[in-house]
Design a protein around this motif. Structure first.
Motif: not given
Length: 144
Positions: A134, A137-138, A140-142, A144
């Motif tokens: 998680e 993932d978080s 990676d989201i930041e 982007d």
């Protein structure tokens, strides 16, 4: 021979000799009408012999009885000892059976504890992996 037996023999001898002497005084022809062994020393000797045989027989009977009672006592004591040993053996067998059951229960408890520890470690590792995933993932989201 003890004093009682000796006294009894003497009493019988006195009694018989007294009767014979009395009869001799009262009846002058008394000795001729008595059968030969009666009223003579032979008769007294036979009485003495019979008394001696009776006392010997009684003594032998007493020794046999005491020996028999001693044997019965030994058998009884042996039986009691056998019962005590059997009871003790049964108690020990029951106790050892309980001990083996407790040992098996302890083994199972330790095994369960070990499995719980492994499961806890495994779930903690899974949770850590999940958190890391998680977190990744978080991140990676930041980006982007």
């Amino acid at each position: 021979m003890d004093k009682k037996k000796q006294r009894a023999i003497e009493d019988v001898e006195e009694f018989t000799s007294g009767i014979v002497n009395y009869a001799k005084k009262q009846y002058p022809g008394f000795e001729t009408c008595i059968p030969k062994p009666w009223g003579t020393e032979e008769y007294l000797a036979s009485i003495h012999k019979n008394l001696h045989e009776v006392t010997q027989t009684r003594e032998k009977k007493k020794t046999r009885q005491s020996r028999m009672l001693a044997d019965k006592m030994k058998v009884h004591e042996g039986h009691e000892q056998y019962c005590r040993i059997k009871k003790l053996a049964n108690h020990l067998m029951y106790q050892s059976h309980e001990e083996s059951q407790i040992a098996v229960q302890l083994f199972h408890s330790r095994r369960e504890k070990h499995l719980f520890c492994e499961t806890k470690i495994f779930t903690e590792m899974q949770c850590e992996k999940l958190r890391m995933q998680e977190f990744q993932d978080s991140m990676d989201i930041e980006k982007d």
